[in-house]
Write an enzyme that holds these catalytic residues in place. Sequence first.
Site: not given
Length: 304
Positions: A54, A81, A102, A130
């Site tokens: 992908t 972070k 994604r 998807h």
Amino acid sequence: MKHLISMRDIEREEIEEILEEANRMENLLNNKKPLKLLEGKILATIFYEPSTRTRLSFETAMKRLGGEVITMDAKASSVAKGESLIDTVRVISGYSDIIVLRHPREGAARLAAKYSSVPIINAGDGANQHPTQTLLDLYTIKRELGKIDNIRIAFIGDLKYGRTVHSLVYALSLFNNIEFFFISPENLKIPEEIKEYLRRRGLRFKETKEFIDEEIDVLYVTRLQKERFTPEEYEKVKGSYKITKEFVEGKNFIIMHPLPRVDEIDYEVDNLPNAKYFKQSYYGIPVRMAILYKLLRDSDKALQ
């Protein structure tokens, strides 16, 4: 179409428009000439989960169209972070013209679309959807069978967590006279909400744990997604099915697989005429070229 989040947002006419555009893109690719259709445009890829096909096919598609690509590695970014998806998308939409995302959480792409100033393409959100894989699956079926209507398709493997299966079932329900067969272990059955959706639309489907002895046009194989199981659950289902050369020989159906493959298709099957999964992977380039071109073209029109 401002974003591409779910196949449930798209009508058959839009699907056919994208597939027609993909065919044009494939022909342009075959000419081996540099394209400048998206020259000056920047694609940002944001992947919180691993990807080969992908991610690389999107980057290839953008470069084939003359555009540029920037990439965010979640592990080496401010996500480490504690930065939220919303803030990440807000920032990166200021750096780019379109984003491919994604994420492991269902609904993440739709959430991102609310805060992005540029089009969002869902490259997989958990076990949910998807859509770009579905569009290249439909393109594969059309290219290899010459049609999408009036087919019988069997899905085998992980149908519970398989987002490619979920998206493709919804998309195929828009076409005429489709018959579905769902083959899986008991604890990996197709979700009930999808079966109820098919019932409401009056579509035929059959569930079974064993291989079917019926004529089909497509065998769609999926791997058991180890990353979505506990170790104990995975041990119970691994190796449930294996497509062998002996099983396939003499059959007329095509074999598709979204890849990666683990051990569910024997390598000897690769050389049989039924095996279409590597062509299917290649078709991701013209299809994703078509998607990028359409979304950016529509986005530019909306700004005029």
